[in-house]
Design a protein around this motif. Structure first.
Motif, mmCIF file in Angstrom:
data_model
loop_
_atom_site.group_PDB
_atom_site.id
_atom_site.type_symbol
_atom_site.label_atom_id
_atom_site.label_comp_id
_atom_site.label_asym_id
_atom_site.label_seq_id
_atom_site.Cartn_x
_atom_site.Cartn_y
_atom_site.Cartn_z
ATOM 1 N N MET A 123 49.193 27.761 -0.206
ATOM 2 C CA MET A 123 48.468 28.881 0.503
ATOM 3 C C MET A 123 49.169 29.677 1.502
ATOM 4 S SD MET A 123 44.490 29.735 1.932
ATOM 5 C CE MET A 123 43.746 29.265 0.390
ATOM 6 N N GLY A 124 49.235 30.832 1.740
ATOM 7 C CA GLY A 124 49.802 31.617 2.678
ATOM 8 C C GLY A 124 48.942 32.090 3.649
ATOM 9 N N GLY A 125 49.403 32.996 4.571
ATOM 10 C CA GLY A 125 48.362 33.361 5.758
ATOM 11 C C GLY A 125 48.614 34.595 6.281
ATOM 12 N N PHE A 126 47.469 35.107 7.060
ATOM 13 C CA PHE A 126 47.736 36.563 7.526
ATOM 14 C C PHE A 126 48.310 36.256 9.050
ATOM 15 C CE2 PHE A 126 44.522 37.365 4.506
ATOM 16 C CZ PHE A 126 44.364 38.729 4.298
ATOM 17 N N VAL A 127 49.102 37.073 9.557
ATOM 18 C CA VAL A 127 49.709 37.146 10.664
ATOM 19 C C VAL A 127 49.005 38.455 11.260
ATOM 20 C CG1 VAL A 127 51.695 37.489 12.278
ATOM 21 C CG2 VAL A 127 51.861 36.011 10.272
ATOM 22 N N LEU A 128 48.060 38.246 12.273
ATOM 23 C CA LEU A 128 47.342 39.347 13.100
ATOM 24 C C LEU A 128 47.980 39.944 13.988
ATOM 25 C CD1 LEU A 128 43.679 37.744 12.968
ATOM 26 C CD2 LEU A 128 44.859 39.092 11.130
ATOM 27 N N LEU A 129 48.527 41.108 13.780
ATOM 28 C CA LEU A 129 49.167 42.087 14.550
ATOM 29 C C LEU A 129 48.166 42.862 15.711
ATOM 30 C CD1 LEU A 129 52.146 42.207 15.744
ATOM 31 C CD2 LEU A 129 52.315 44.474 14.524
ATOM 32 N N VAL A 130 47.994 42.437 17.060
ATOM 33 C CA VAL A 130 46.943 43.089 17.993
ATOM 34 C C VAL A 130 47.492 43.787 19.072
ATOM 35 C CG1 VAL A 130 45.043 41.537 16.932
ATOM 36 C CG2 VAL A 130 46.528 41.058 19.195
ATOM 37 N N GLY A 131 46.800 44.565 19.762
ATOM 38 C CA GLY A 131 47.459 45.203 21.039
ATOM 39 C C GLY A 131 46.891 46.603 21.134
ATOM 40 N N PRO A 132 46.918 46.791 22.624
ATOM 41 C CA PRO A 132 46.427 48.267 22.928
ATOM 42 C C PRO A 132 46.980 49.348 22.064
ATOM 43 C CG PRO A 132 48.100 47.387 24.554
ATOM 44 C CD PRO A 132 47.624 46.441 23.498
ATOM 45 N N SER A 133 46.413 50.725 21.851
ATOM 46 C CA SER A 133 47.150 51.774 21.621
ATOM 47 C C SER A 133 48.397 52.228 22.390
ATOM 48 C CB SER A 133 45.906 52.779 21.524
ATOM 49 O OG SER A 133 46.401 54.315 20.795
ATOM 50 N N GLY A 134 49.392 52.424 21.654
ATOM 51 C CA GLY A 134 50.796 52.778 22.516
ATOM 52 C C GLY A 134 51.599 51.771 22.507
ATOM 53 N N ALA A 135 51.084 50.351 22.204
ATOM 54 C CA ALA A 135 51.946 49.251 22.435
ATOM 55 C C ALA A 135 53.251 49.381 21.392
ATOM 56 C CB ALA A 135 51.235 47.849 22.151
ATOM 57 N N ALA A 171 43.888 38.277 -1.760
ATOM 58 C CA ALA A 171 44.324 37.689 -3.094
ATOM 59 C C ALA A 171 45.917 37.435 -3.067
ATOM 60 C CB ALA A 171 44.012 38.694 -4.335
ATOM 61 N N GLN A 172 46.734 38.040 -2.577
ATOM 62 C CA GLN A 172 48.169 37.954 -2.296
ATOM 63 C C GLN A 172 48.250 36.700 -1.263
ATOM 64 O OE1 GLN A 172 48.947 42.042 -1.491
ATOM 65 N NE2 GLN A 172 50.383 42.067 -2.981
ATOM 66 N N VAL A 173 47.617 36.744 -0.142
ATOM 67 C CA VAL A 173 47.768 35.507 0.550
ATOM 68 C C VAL A 173 47.290 34.273 -0.116
ATOM 69 C CG1 VAL A 173 46.528 34.274 2.621
ATOM 70 C CG2 VAL A 173 47.464 36.838 2.936
ATOM 71 N N ARG A 174 46.310 34.279 -0.778
ATOM 72 C CA ARG A 174 45.788 32.937 -1.433
ATOM 73 C C ARG A 174 46.964 32.580 -2.604
ATOM 74 N NH1 ARG A 174 39.387 34.640 -2.038
ATOM 75 N NH2 ARG A 174 38.733 33.932 -0.047
ATOM 76 N N ALA A 175 47.679 33.421 -2.991
ATOM 77 C CA ALA A 175 48.776 33.306 -3.999
ATOM 78 C C ALA A 175 49.834 32.807 -3.316
ATOM 79 C CB ALA A 175 49.011 34.295 -4.602
ATOM 80 N N GLY A 176 49.918 32.790 -1.972
ATOM 81 C CA GLY A 176 51.129 31.980 -0.985
ATOM 82 C C GLY A 176 51.720 33.110 -0.183
ATOM 83 N N GLY A 177 51.411 34.331 -0.235
ATOM 84 C CA GLY A 177 52.243 35.199 0.639
ATOM 85 C C GLY A 177 51.762 35.226 1.982
ATOM 86 N N PRO A 218 42.406 33.093 5.994
ATOM 87 C CA PRO A 218 43.161 31.973 6.244
ATOM 88 C C PRO A 218 44.277 32.737 7.136
ATOM 89 C CG PRO A 218 43.677 33.026 4.217
ATOM 90 C CD PRO A 218 42.357 33.581 4.667
ATOM 91 N N VAL A 219 44.241 32.459 8.746
ATOM 92 C CA VAL A 219 45.010 33.133 9.755
ATOM 93 C C VAL A 219 46.230 32.141 9.894
ATOM 94 C CG1 VAL A 219 45.168 34.023 11.762
ATOM 95 C CG2 VAL A 219 43.185 34.453 10.551
ATOM 96 N N ALA A 220 47.607 32.523 9.968
ATOM 97 C CA ALA A 220 48.613 31.723 10.213
ATOM 98 C C ALA A 220 48.905 31.912 11.749
ATOM 99 C CB ALA A 220 49.602 32.102 9.335
ATOM 100 N N ALA A 221 48.705 33.025 12.187
ATOM 101 C CA ALA A 221 49.242 33.547 13.792
ATOM 102 C C ALA A 221 48.276 34.631 14.279
ATOM 103 C CB ALA A 221 50.711 33.384 13.912
ATOM 104 N N PRO A 225 50.058 22.825 7.407
ATOM 105 C CA PRO A 225 48.899 23.766 6.417
ATOM 106 C C PRO A 225 48.432 25.068 7.325
ATOM 107 C CG PRO A 225 48.376 21.706 7.241
ATOM 108 C CD PRO A 225 49.597 21.846 7.717
ATOM 109 N N VAL A 226 48.086 26.136 6.682
ATOM 110 C CA VAL A 226 47.370 27.127 7.092
ATOM 111 C C VAL A 226 45.911 26.777 7.337
ATOM 112 C CG1 VAL A 226 46.716 29.524 6.960
ATOM 113 C CG2 VAL A 226 48.979 28.923 6.284
ATOM 114 N N THR A 227 45.524 26.868 8.626
ATOM 115 C CA THR A 227 44.283 26.607 8.952
ATOM 116 C C THR A 227 43.514 27.809 9.315
ATOM 117 O OG1 THR A 227 44.625 26.170 11.180
ATOM 118 C CG2 THR A 227 44.689 24.073 9.724
ATOM 119 N N SER A 228 42.270 28.003 9.974
ATOM 120 C CA SER A 228 41.614 28.881 10.539
ATOM 121 C C SER A 228 42.065 29.566 11.451
ATOM 122 C CB SER A 228 40.053 28.557 10.794
ATOM 123 O OG SER A 228 40.119 27.793 11.802
#
Length: 200
Positions: A1-13, A85-91, A110-113, A186-189
């Motif tokens: 399984m793949g995972g999501f990389v969540l990009l966060v930060g303030p407006s203007g970053a 669906a794409q992440v569950r397929a390994g992306g 499934p969040v990777a980072a 392994p990708v966890t929460s």
């Protein structure tokens, strides 16, 4: 399984700028996904997204067709269900999301980072003002409020110098995630064990 990389930060970053640069570098590699957000606002030069009207947005929330959705600044935001669906397929999907939704995302997806992109209030205010949506004082006040908000992140990128250098750090992270064998990492929460900090 793949995972999501969540990009966060303030407006203007500069999150959308980094996403664009990273997508130019890795977009041809099928391991990496860069799903476009759905936003209840017309497209403009500052934000790369797919517009959606409020009726469709609310229907998507009701029917659960989004991978994640939230509301901020009077607008609705969502990640398309196809991304999950794409992440569950390994992306590995890199997405720009609200800091307020990180904990929910880590429980549901499934969040990777989690990668926080930030800059000084002065830099944030200048970038917000350049968009022409807010006057200088309002932009400065918004930047100050935004800089006070934070969330626990696995990697922090301070994006005040070269956008190319900051993007290179994100590219290195994504390539590292893709190269690890499933048995090794392994990708966890949430990838809680990572504590690397980058500045650029």
């Amino acid at each position: 399984m793949g995972g999501f990389v969540l990009l966060v930060g303030p407006s203007g970053a500069g999150k959308d700028t980094l996403l664009r640069l990273v997508r130019e570098r890795l977009g041809g590699d099928p391991r990496f996904l860069f799903p476009r957000r759905l936003i209840t606002r017309p497209c403009d030069r500052w934000e790369d997204h797919d517009p959606i009207d409020w009726t469709a947005f609310e229907r998507g929330e009701t029917e659960g067709t989004f991978a994640l959705s939230w509301r901020a600044h009077g607008l609705g935001y969502a990640l398309p269900g196809s991304a999950l669906a794409q992440v569950r397929a390994g992306g590995i999907a890199t997405c720009n999301v609200s800091r307020a939704k990180v904990e929910e995302a880590c429980l549901r997806l499934p969040v990777a980072a989690v990668v926080e992109v930030t800059a000084s209030p002065e830099v944030l205010a200048a970038r917000i003002a350049a968009r022409g949506r807010e006057a200088g004082f309002a932009a400065r006040q918004r930047a100050l409020r935004a800089a006070e908000l934070s969330c626990r992140a696995d990697v922090v990128i301070r994006n005040e110098g070269s956008a190319a250098e900051a993007a290179a750090r994100l590219v290195a992270l994504l390539e590292g995630l893709a190269q690890r064998a499933p048995s090794e990492a392994p990708v966890t929460s949430r990838a809680a064990s990572r504590s690397a900090t980058a500045s650029g």
